[in-house]
Motif scaffolding. Structure first.
Motif, mmCIF file in Angstrom:
data_model
loop_
_atom_site.group_PDB
_atom_site.id
_atom_site.type_symbol
_atom_site.label_atom_id
_atom_site.label_comp_id
_atom_site.label_asym_id
_atom_site.label_seq_id
_atom_site.Cartn_x
_atom_site.Cartn_y
_atom_site.Cartn_z
ATOM 1 N N ILE B 21 16.232 29.352 49.947
ATOM 2 C CA ILE B 21 17.174 28.622 48.461
ATOM 3 C C ILE B 21 17.244 27.508 48.041
ATOM 4 O O ILE B 21 16.652 26.036 47.014
ATOM 5 N N ARG B 60 18.012 32.236 52.415
ATOM 6 C CA ARG B 60 19.120 33.279 52.451
ATOM 7 C C ARG B 60 19.724 33.997 53.559
ATOM 8 O O ARG B 60 18.484 34.216 54.175
ATOM 9 N N HIS B 114 24.248 27.362 41.013
ATOM 10 C CA HIS B 114 23.972 27.758 42.692
ATOM 11 C C HIS B 114 24.729 26.965 43.649
ATOM 12 O O HIS B 114 23.862 26.981 45.029
ATOM 13 N N ASP B 191 23.988 30.526 45.536
ATOM 14 C CA ASP B 191 22.747 30.433 46.785
ATOM 15 C C ASP B 191 23.347 29.374 47.401
ATOM 16 O O ASP B 191 23.461 30.272 48.734
#
Lengths: 414, 252
Positions: B21, B60, B114, B191
């Motif tokens: 990420i 992640r 994000h 994210d």
């Protein structure tokens, strides 16, 4: 609407809602600066409403005062001159014939041309020249002009004699106190016109307390027959006058009056018409001064206080930045908040301004015996709100500038 | 490492390579000290190197802790990962975007879509209810009022504050405020979740509740949290130690 367009609109609407929410929230939690901002704009808007009300009062009174008159047919003038004192301005021609034509309309009670001229007359005692505002009309019984009854004058206009201006010269005049005073004349005495090339004179039939009602105090006024004033002042050529007063109970007459002459305007008794607003320098100047003062005061007030508000609220602006609010969105939020405060101030200001007009009228009425010096026209409500909105938009520039300068990292480290 | 971390770690090892990420390589951030000399300034001003060659990647489902004393560069690193700042040198990619190449507007969009941020001092808007605070990022995303309301209500229920949705921050305890802040950070389903001393203002019990929340979230998000507090760092899968802007030793 396209999806991005709908989303854009929803975002803008939500930001406006957020701005309102935040202003209300601030009013609950720490209202001092918001209240001061509202009061600042309210003060400015109240000023502009009250002073414009006075200016409207002046404008409304600047036409010839005659309670029976419903319409004034006046020339469209390129200069902003008062209808009542436009003795040197554009004239209407062939006024006797036109007035007769208007009077033939059964909806019209009467119509009379009015010529206005500042006439030099000789002081009987000192021999010096004094000036009076002479109003020439076709008199009729029970009629009043400038508060002076025309009943003592012989009805009709005998000197006109179908345009030959060789009918009998009555020389009759009704004067107000001010005119009698400055010319040292009284009932039955002669007023000699001190103009080169004429030896005309008028005889004072009656002296009474007339009032010009221009808002400038008492002016010296003499009411005489129209054709005699025309002869004494050179207006007989082309049968000229300044305006035609029309008394009627039918508003539909207005459209017919408008077609009488090219380049004329029909002015109603009162109202915020463009003609009224533009036909007098003084009210216009007063109104503009008030507007400019209000804009400057309002903008300075709201820019300063909302600037302080933004400085105190840097943490929130920094938080919004961290959440991903674009700089443009944050600016919109600040702008909307300033606008909301300004419009609320505008509403308060209009109410205060309307109240001020009432107070001014009451005080002036009690002190000077003048019925109404200021007018509250309903159009002053949107006018005040537009002024407030302009104050809000212009005043938001500085808070937005401060908001854009907010250093997010600095705010987060505090 | 907690037992929940161990479970997550086992699961991750079994999986194929998970999505990166955020990643940085030889990251440098220098600040100029002083305000300059105006029009006639002398030019060169002293610079301070807050980060000096930091490399890091966050995947992640991973919780990465950052520890270090004050002035070690923790906050600077977090600000860079959150795209609140841009590096002086080095590579930095968040959610696939090269942060160095993004404009201020682009970085704001990146954060919005994000990145979720949780602060030590919560940074909730005091005039708004808990629900309105949670829904705030969705305003910028252009969601409808109904959508915002539903999403915020659901998130508040998830963090155990379903009954407190209409309360303002001033009417909530510190722990509740931090949970509202976490719900707000999750509103846009980011994210990357970044937390700067998330338990710094909380007592031990309340701090534990907040950490449990982070542990639960660790499955679906990449989480970076900076703290001085060892119990807080204990929930991390690995901890990076910063000293004078540099990574010290190996990850723990």
């Amino acid at each position: 609407m396209s999806l991005p367009g709908a989303r854009w609109l929803r975002r803008r609407r939500a930001l406006v809602g957020l701005a309102v929410h935040r202003v209300v929230g601030r009013l609950r939690s720490s209202p001092q600066r918001v209240v001061l901002s509202v009061l600042g704009v309210a003060l400015a808007v109240a000023l502009v409403v009250a002073v414009t009300g006075v200016a409207l009062g002046l404008t409304a009174e600047s036409v010839v005062q005659n309670d029976d008159t419903d319409f004034w047919v006046v020339p469209e003038q390129s200069t902003a001159e008062s209808v009542a004192v436009s003795s040197g301005g554009v004239k209407l021609g062939d006024v006797h014939a036109v007035s007769e034509r208007i009077e033939r309309d059964e909806r019209v009670d009467y119509a009379t041309p009015v010529a206005l001229s500042v006439v030099p007359v000789t002081d009987r005692t000192t021999g010096e020249t004094e000036y009076v505002l002479a109003a020439g009309i076709i008199p009729r019984e029970g009629q009043e002009l400038f508060g002076l009854s025309t009943t003592p004058l012989a009805p009709g206009d005998p000197h006109y004699a179908n345009g030959s201006y060789d009918g009998p010269w009555t020389g009759e005049a009704v004067v107000n106190d001010a005119a009698a005073s400055i010319t040292n004349s009284s009932e039955g005495e002669e007023l000699q016109v001190a103009r080169t090339g004429t030896n005309r004179s008028f005889r004072v039939l009656n002296v009474s307390q007339g009032e010009a009602g221009f808002g400038f105090g008492s002016a010296p006024i003499a009411v005489v027959h129209l054709s005699e004033l025309q002869s004494a002042t050179g207006l007989a050529e082309s049968d000229q006058a300044d305006q035609i007063l029309v008394s009627t109970n039918d508003p539909a007459v207005r459209s017919d009056l408008a077609s009488l002459y090219p380049h004329t305007t029909v002015v109603t008794k009162r109202g915020l018409s463009a003609q009224q607003a533009s036909t007098s320098n003084l009210p216009l100047a007063v109104g503009l001064s008030a507007l400019l003062s209000a804009l400057v005061v309002g903008v300075l007030f709201i820019a300063t206080l909302m600037g302080l508000e933004v400085s105190a609220d840097r943490a929130t602006l920094g938080t919004l930045a961290t959440l991903g609010f674009a700089s443009r969105s944050r600016s919109l939020l600040i702008g909307c908040e300033t606008l909301v405060v300004a419009v609320v101030g505008g509403l308060v200001g209009v109410a205060v301004g309307a109240g001020s007009i009432g107070v001014v009228n009451r005080v002036v009425g009690a002190q000077f015996g003048i019925a109404e010096v200021a007018v509250f026209d309903p159009l002053l409500v949107p006018y005040g709100l537009v002024v407030a909105a302009v104050v809000g938009v212009v005043g938001s520039v500085y808070p937005i500038y401060l908001g854009r300068r907010t250093d997010v990292l600095e705010v987060l480290s505090e | 490492m907690s037992s929940r971390n161990q479970e997550r770690g086992v699961a991750r090892e079994g999986a194929t390579e998970t999505e990166v990420i955020a990643a940085c390589e030889s990251l440098v951030r220098e600040y100029t000290r002083g305000s300059g000399g105006g029009w006639f300034g002398s030019g060169s001003l002293p610079t301070v190197r807050a980060l000096d060659g930091v490399s890091l990647s966050v995947r992640r489902g991973e919780i990465v802790g950052i520890e270090g004393p004050s002035g070690s560069g923790k906050s600077t690193l977090l600000h860079l990962l959150a795209a609140l700042d841009t590096p002086t040198a080095g590579e930095l990619r968040v959610a696939g975007e090269d942060v160095r190449r993004l404009s201020e507007r682009g970085r704001a969009k990146l954060r919005l879509e994000h990145v979720g941020l949780v602060f030590q001092r919560f940074h909730l808007l005091p005039a708004l209810s808990a629900r309105a605070n949670v829904a705030l990022p969705l305003v910028e995303l252009g969601w409808s009022k109904r959508q915002r309301r539903e999403r915020a209500t659901s998130l508040l229920a998830d963090v155990g504050l379903g009954e407190r949705a209409t309360h303002r921050p001033g009417q909530l305890s510190g722990g509740e405020q931090q949970r509202v802040a976490i719900a707000r950070a999750l509103a846009t389903e980011p994210d990357l979740l970044i937390a700067d001393e998330p338990t710094g203002e909380l007592d031990t019990a309340t701090g534990r509740q907040v950490l449990d929340l982070f542990e639960d979230l660790g499955e679906d998000h990449a989480i970076v949290l900076a703290s001085h507090d060892q119990p807080t760092l204990a929930i991390a899968d690995r901890v990076i130690s910063l000293r004078d802007g540099r990574v010290q030793g190996a990850d723990r």
